[in-house]
Every structure is written in C-alpha cells, then in structure tokens.
Design a protein around this motif. Sequence first.
Motif, PDB file in Angstrom:
ATOM      1  N   MET A  32       0.817  -1.208   0.000  1.00 37.52           N
ATOM      2  CA  MET A  32       0.000   0.000   0.000  1.00 37.52           C
ATOM      3  C   MET A  32       0.858   1.269   0.000  1.00 37.52           C
ATOM      4  SD  MET A  32      -3.211  -0.632  -0.253  1.00 37.52           S
ATOM      5  CE  MET A  32      -4.050   0.801   0.402  1.00 37.52           C
ATOM      6  N   THR A  33       1.983   1.231   0.689  1.00 37.13           N
ATOM      7  CA  THR A  33       2.876   2.390   0.700  1.00 37.13           C
ATOM      8  C   THR A  33       3.451   2.634  -0.687  1.00 37.13           C
ATOM      9  OG1 THR A  33       3.388   2.131   3.044  1.00 37.13           O
ATOM     10  CG2 THR A  33       4.987   3.347   1.706  1.00 37.13           C
ATOM     11  N   ASP A  34       3.872   1.575  -1.379  1.00 37.31           N
ATOM     12  CA  ASP A  34       4.373   1.729  -2.751  1.00 37.31           C
ATOM     13  C   ASP A  34       3.289   2.280  -3.673  1.00 37.31           C
ATOM     14  OD1 ASP A  34       6.881   0.833  -2.031  1.00 37.31           O
ATOM     15  OD2 ASP A  34       6.592  -1.201  -2.821  1.00 37.31           O
ATOM     16  N   LEU A  35       2.069   1.777  -3.488  1.00 35.42           N
ATOM     17  CA  LEU A  35       0.953   2.286  -4.287  1.00 35.42           C
ATOM     18  C   LEU A  35       0.722   3.769  -3.998  1.00 35.42           C
ATOM     19  CD1 LEU A  35      -1.376   1.782  -6.269  1.00 35.42           C
ATOM     20  CD2 LEU A  35      -2.752   1.018  -4.318  1.00 35.42           C
ATOM     21  N   LEU A  36       0.774   4.140  -2.728  1.00 34.06           N
ATOM     22  CA  LEU A  36       0.605   5.548  -2.363  1.00 34.06           C
ATOM     23  C   LEU A  36       1.708   6.417  -2.962  1.00 34.06           C
ATOM     24  CD1 LEU A  36      -1.008   7.682  -0.856  1.00 34.06           C
ATOM     25  CD2 LEU A  36       0.375   7.182   1.167  1.00 34.06           C
ATOM     26  N   HIS A  37       2.946   5.929  -2.960  1.00 38.62           N
ATOM     27  CA  HIS A  37       4.044   6.682  -3.573  1.00 38.62           C
ATOM     28  C   HIS A  37       3.766   6.904  -5.064  1.00 38.62           C
ATOM     29  CE1 HIS A  37       7.170   5.434  -0.300  1.00 38.62           C
ATOM     30  NE2 HIS A  37       6.167   6.135   0.183  1.00 38.62           N
ATOM     31  N   ASP A  38       3.285   5.858  -5.738  1.00 43.00           N
ATOM     32  CA  ASP A  38       2.961   5.969  -7.159  1.00 43.00           C
ATOM     33  C   ASP A  38       1.833   6.979  -7.378  1.00 43.00           C
ATOM     34  OD1 ASP A  38       3.262   5.106  -9.919  1.00 43.00           O
ATOM     35  OD2 ASP A  38       1.337   4.079  -9.662  1.00 43.00           O
ATOM     36  N   ILE A  39       0.814   6.900  -6.535  1.00 45.83           N
ATOM     37  CA  ILE A  39      -0.316   7.835  -6.642  1.00 45.83           C
ATOM     38  C   ILE A  39       0.155   9.273  -6.457  1.00 45.83           C
ATOM     39  CG2 ILE A  39      -2.442   8.600  -5.524  1.00 45.83           C
ATOM     40  CD1 ILE A  39      -2.914   5.606  -4.780  1.00 45.83           C
ATOM     41  N   LEU A  40       0.928   9.515  -5.410  1.00 42.39           N
ATOM     42  CA  LEU A  40       1.395  10.877  -5.146  1.00 42.39           C
ATOM     43  C   LEU A  40       2.265  11.405  -6.276  1.00 42.39           C
ATOM     44  CD1 LEU A  40       2.164  10.807  -1.328  1.00 42.39           C
ATOM     45  CD2 LEU A  40       0.428  12.157  -2.510  1.00 42.39           C
ATOM     46  N   THR A  41       3.110  10.562  -6.817  1.00 47.71           N
ATOM     47  CA  THR A  41       3.955  10.981  -7.941  1.00 47.71           C
ATOM     48  C   THR A  41       3.096  11.413  -9.123  1.00 47.71           C
ATOM     49  OG1 THR A  41       5.729   9.509  -7.224  1.00 47.71           O
ATOM     50  CG2 THR A  41       5.788  10.255  -9.516  1.00 47.71           C
ATOM     51  N   LYS A  42       2.088  10.621  -9.443  1.00 53.03           N
ATOM     52  CA  LYS A  42       1.195  10.966 -10.563  1.00 53.03           C
ATOM     53  C   LYS A  42       0.406  12.241 -10.254  1.00 53.03           C
ATOM     54  CE  LYS A  42       1.982   7.258 -13.104  1.00 53.03           C
ATOM     55  NZ  LYS A  42       2.904   6.501 -12.270  1.00 53.03           N
ATOM     56  N   ILE A  43      -0.075  12.359  -9.024  1.00 51.19           N
ATOM     57  CA  ILE A  43      -0.831  13.556  -8.649  1.00 51.19           C
ATOM     58  C   ILE A  43       0.035  14.796  -8.813  1.00 51.19           C
ATOM     59  CG2 ILE A  43      -1.833  14.799  -6.690  1.00 51.19           C
ATOM     60  CD1 ILE A  43      -2.932  12.089  -5.707  1.00 51.19           C
ATOM     61  N   TYR A  44       1.242  14.760  -8.275  1.00 54.18           N
ATOM     62  CA  TYR A  44       2.101  15.946  -8.319  1.00 54.18           C
ATOM     63  C   TYR A  44       2.559  16.274  -9.740  1.00 54.18           C
ATOM     64  CZ  TYR A  44       2.219  15.573  -3.210  1.00 54.18           C
ATOM     65  OH  TYR A  44       1.878  15.509  -1.885  1.00 54.18           O
ATOM     66  N   LEU A  45       2.622  15.276 -10.625  1.00 56.55           N
ATOM     67  CA  LEU A  45       3.003  15.529 -12.014  1.00 56.55           C
ATOM     68  C   LEU A  45       1.856  16.093 -12.852  1.00 56.55           C
ATOM     69  CD1 LEU A  45       5.159  12.404 -12.934  1.00 56.55           C
ATOM     70  CD2 LEU A  45       5.929  14.779 -12.829  1.00 56.55           C
ATOM     71  N   PHE A  46       0.648  15.590 -12.611  1.00 57.39           N
ATOM     72  CA  PHE A  46      -0.443  15.853 -13.541  1.00 57.39           C
ATOM     73  C   PHE A  46      -1.620  16.653 -12.991  1.00 57.39           C
ATOM     74  CE2 PHE A  46       1.495  11.846 -15.052  1.00 57.39           C
ATOM     75  CZ  PHE A  46       1.905  12.276 -16.305  1.00 57.39           C
ATOM     76  N   VAL A  47      -1.707  16.824 -11.671  1.00 61.46           N
ATOM     77  CA  VAL A  47      -2.907  17.412 -11.082  1.00 61.46           C
ATOM     78  C   VAL A  47      -2.509  18.418 -10.003  1.00 61.46           C
ATOM     79  CG1 VAL A  47      -5.037  16.876  -9.839  1.00 61.46           C
ATOM     80  CG2 VAL A  47      -4.136  15.231 -11.472  1.00 61.46           C
ATOM     81  N   ASP A  48      -3.292  19.455  -9.864  1.00 67.65           N
ATOM     82  CA  ASP A  48      -3.117  20.393  -8.763  1.00 67.65           C
ATOM     83  C   ASP A  48      -3.976  19.896  -7.605  1.00 67.65           C
ATOM     84  OD1 ASP A  48      -2.815  22.523  -7.030  1.00 67.65           O
ATOM     85  OD2 ASP A  48      -4.086  23.868  -8.205  1.00 67.65           O
ATOM     86  N   LEU A  49      -3.343  19.298  -6.599  1.00 65.37           N
ATOM     87  CA  LEU A  49      -4.049  18.694  -5.474  1.00 65.37           C
ATOM     88  C   LEU A  49      -4.970  19.689  -4.775  1.00 65.37           C
ATOM     89  CD1 LEU A  49      -4.453  16.148  -3.749  1.00 65.37           C
ATOM     90  CD2 LEU A  49      -2.505  16.880  -2.363  1.00 65.37           C
ATOM     91  N   ASP A  50      -4.554  20.939  -4.679  1.00 64.90           N
ATOM     92  CA  ASP A  50      -5.359  21.944  -3.986  1.00 64.90           C
ATOM     93  C   ASP A  50      -6.673  22.251  -4.702  1.00 64.90           C
ATOM     94  OD1 ASP A  50      -3.458  22.195  -1.967  1.00 64.90           O
ATOM     95  OD2 ASP A  50      -2.371  23.772  -3.048  1.00 64.90           O
ATOM     96  N   SER A  51      -6.724  22.001  -6.002  1.00 67.75           N
ATOM     97  CA  SER A  51      -7.932  22.324  -6.758  1.00 67.75           C
ATOM     98  C   SER A  51      -8.919  21.157  -6.834  1.00 67.75           C
ATOM     99  CB  SER A  51      -7.556  22.776  -8.175  1.00 67.75           C
ATOM    100  OG  SER A  51      -7.065  21.678  -8.920  1.00 67.75           O
ATOM    101  N   ILE A  52      -8.545  20.007  -6.303  1.00 71.70           N
ATOM    102  CA  ILE A  52      -9.400  18.820  -6.353  1.00 71.70           C
ATOM    103  C   ILE A  52     -10.129  18.665  -5.022  1.00 71.70           C
ATOM    104  CG2 ILE A  52      -9.416  16.307  -6.667  1.00 71.70           C
ATOM    105  CD1 ILE A  52      -8.599  17.810  -9.181  1.00 71.70           C
ATOM    106  N   GLU A  53     -11.422  18.374  -5.075  1.00 72.38           N
ATOM    107  CA  GLU A  53     -12.238  18.308  -3.863  1.00 72.38           C
ATOM    108  C   GLU A  53     -12.439  16.900  -3.309  1.00 72.38           C
ATOM    109  OE1 GLU A  53     -13.223  20.943  -2.109  1.00 72.38           O
ATOM    110  OE2 GLU A  53     -12.106  22.136  -3.559  1.00 72.38           O
ATOM    111  N   ASP A  54     -12.432  15.877  -4.180  1.00 69.95           N
ATOM    112  CA  ASP A  54     -12.700  14.532  -3.680  1.00 69.95           C
ATOM    113  C   ASP A  54     -12.016  13.485  -4.559  1.00 69.95           C
ATOM    114  OD1 ASP A  54     -14.402  14.043  -5.939  1.00 69.95           O
ATOM    115  OD2 ASP A  54     -16.104  14.846  -4.843  1.00 69.95           O
TER     116      ASP A  54
END
Length: 107
Positions: free
Chosen positions: A35-57
């Motif tokens: 799960m930690t590896d999956l979370l690392h992958d998720i965060l990497t994709k989020i920070y590359l492609f999405v503005d986390l502050d602008s997403i609500e859910d």
Amino acid sequence: MNVFQALKFITINHQNVSPDSVALTDLNGKPNAVMTDLLHDILTKIYLFVDLDSIEDVGEMIAKLARVTPLPQDVLDEYEKALEQAVYQVNFATKKNLVEIVYDDFV
C-alpha cells in the motif's frame, strides 16, 4: 477522514507531503509495503499531472487522472480504493522523517 483528505490536510514546512516521506501502516503500526508503494505511485502521478489543492474529492481526482494520463482503468480503480481507505490516525515519526497514515486494512 480518508487517505485523500489526509493528504490534502497534511503539510510539512507549508508543502505537500513528499512521496518518499509518507507510509501507510496498519492499526498496530506495521507498515504495509504494498500500500505504501501504491501511495508513492499515486502521489507521484498527482504531483506531475494534477493540482491537489484544486481537487475536492477522490472521484474528481480519478476523473482528472483518467483525462490527463494513459493509466488503464484497473490502475485507476486501485488508486481510488487506496485513496478512499479510512484513516484512524496520523503519526509523525520525526526520527524516521516519516508521516505514517494509519488505516484499517480489514475494512
């Protein structure tokens, strides 16, 4: 609170938590490597492609990742499950320079 909400809420030195400084642990404090590896992958994709502050859910996050990445739907489904895990506690392990997000993997 779920993992997604915790990630939006937690900042270190006024910055979002970095992928390598966060871990998912069970209720006994044992890190879950998968799960930690999956979370690392998720965060990497989020920070590359999405503005986390602008997403609500989580749903909005997954929809945005589906539009801007070539990730297959089964991967996005796993991302969604991980981000929706209920959080029971957040532990700041300062000696390890780690933020531990404690969740119940049996829910």
